[in-house]
Design an enzyme around this catalytic site. Sequence first.
Site, short mmCIF file in Angstrom:
data_model
loop_
_atom_site.label_atom_id
_atom_site.label_comp_id
_atom_site.label_asym_id
_atom_site.label_seq_id
_atom_site.Cartn_x
_atom_site.Cartn_y
_atom_site.Cartn_z
N ASP A 27 0.84 -1.20 0.00
CA ASP A 27 0.00 0.00 0.00
C ASP A 27 0.88 1.25 0.00
OD1 ASP A 27 -2.31 1.42 -0.01
OD2 ASP A 27 -2.90 0.95 2.03
N ASN A 75 -10.59 -3.22 -6.25
CA ASN A 75 -9.77 -2.26 -7.03
C ASN A 75 -10.36 -1.93 -8.41
OD1 ASN A 75 -6.57 -3.42 -5.71
ND2 ASN A 75 -7.82 -1.69 -5.09
C1 FPP Z 1 -1.92 0.00 -3.49
O1 FPP Z 1 -1.39 1.32 -3.40
C2 FPP Z 1 -1.32 -0.70 -4.64
C3 FPP Z 1 -1.99 -1.35 -5.62
C4 FPP Z 1 -3.46 -1.46 -5.66
C5 FPP Z 1 -1.27 -1.97 -6.76
C6 FPP Z 1 -0.10 -2.83 -6.35
C7 FPP Z 1 0.64 -3.30 -7.55
C8 FPP Z 1 2.00 -3.28 -7.66
C9 FPP Z 1 2.90 -2.85 -6.59
C10 FPP Z 1 2.62 -3.82 -8.90
C11 FPP Z 1 3.09 -5.23 -8.61
C12 FPP Z 1 3.35 -6.02 -9.81
C13 FPP Z 1 3.37 -7.38 -9.83
C14 FPP Z 1 3.53 -8.10 -11.12
C15 FPP Z 1 3.22 -8.22 -8.63
P1 FPP Z 1 -2.38 2.55 -3.63
O2 FPP Z 1 -2.46 2.83 -5.09
O3 FPP Z 1 -3.70 2.26 -2.98
O4 FPP Z 1 -1.63 3.71 -2.87
P2 FPP Z 1 -2.31 4.94 -2.12
O5 FPP Z 1 -3.10 4.35 -0.96
O6 FPP Z 1 -1.15 5.75 -1.66
O7 FPP Z 1 -3.19 5.65 -3.10
#
Ligand code: FPP
Length: 253
Positions: A27, A75
Amino acid sequence: MDIQNNSTVPSDLNPHTLPQHVAVIMDGNGRWARERGLPRIAGHRQGARTVKELLRCCQDWGIPALTVYAFSTENWQRPLAEVEFLMKLFEKVLCWERLDMQRAGVKISFIGDLAILPTPLQIEINRAITETEANQAVHLTIAINYGSRAELVTAFRSLADQVQHGLLKPEEIDEPTIERSLYTANMPHPDLLIRTSGELRLSNYLLWQLAYAELYFTPTLWPDFDRAAFHQALQHYQHRDRRYGKLSTALSA
Ligand code: FPP
């Protein structure tokens, strides 16, 4: 403390009591990008690099299983452009990293409802599963379109179906039967759950499987969660008294 020598367990960690399975809620990608005046997708791109770094730590330190929450059933409610970017990112990462994963002996598998994912991503997923299934160094599980409640609903429906067809008696349904009906059948339960970015929630992740996991929450944003941060999480883990409902050794003496 030796964390420079990458291929050995840092000297302040006990190599015999490391978690055998670490689950991660990645996150903070969006906030990481915003802090730098970058679009959110830049955070996801950097987040994918962090996965690779953590995988390397698992290899170096002998942690056999890592499960990451890449995309939840919730998501899909994000802006379409971000969802499309993430699907493309998963596809590209799987394609580009396949050879390296193969060389490093990483077995890749997936949990979640994969049937509704874009076809090119499904092709990469199937290729990654098939090409790495015999690997034994580290087991990387990627949760995509995963939701724990949906997983349980699917499992219970399948058990109800077996009962309806006379293949199973209601009294035969026990914890191992349910275990075998989950996406994670045959996987050990996580010993440690790490969630980054300061949020203190499980967000519908592995609710059954995390029943006895140690929980570690850190304010560090996922793209900044590096080798040193993982090391710190493992230090915390090794100071926990895992009792599974029993008395601690000290109290029962
Ligand atoms: C949450 O942070 C993150 C995600 C929903 C996406 C996670 C995906 C990756 C790290 C890419 C991984 C790739 C592979 C192939 C495993 P957020 O966007 O909710 O962050 P925020 O809360 O700061 O907005």
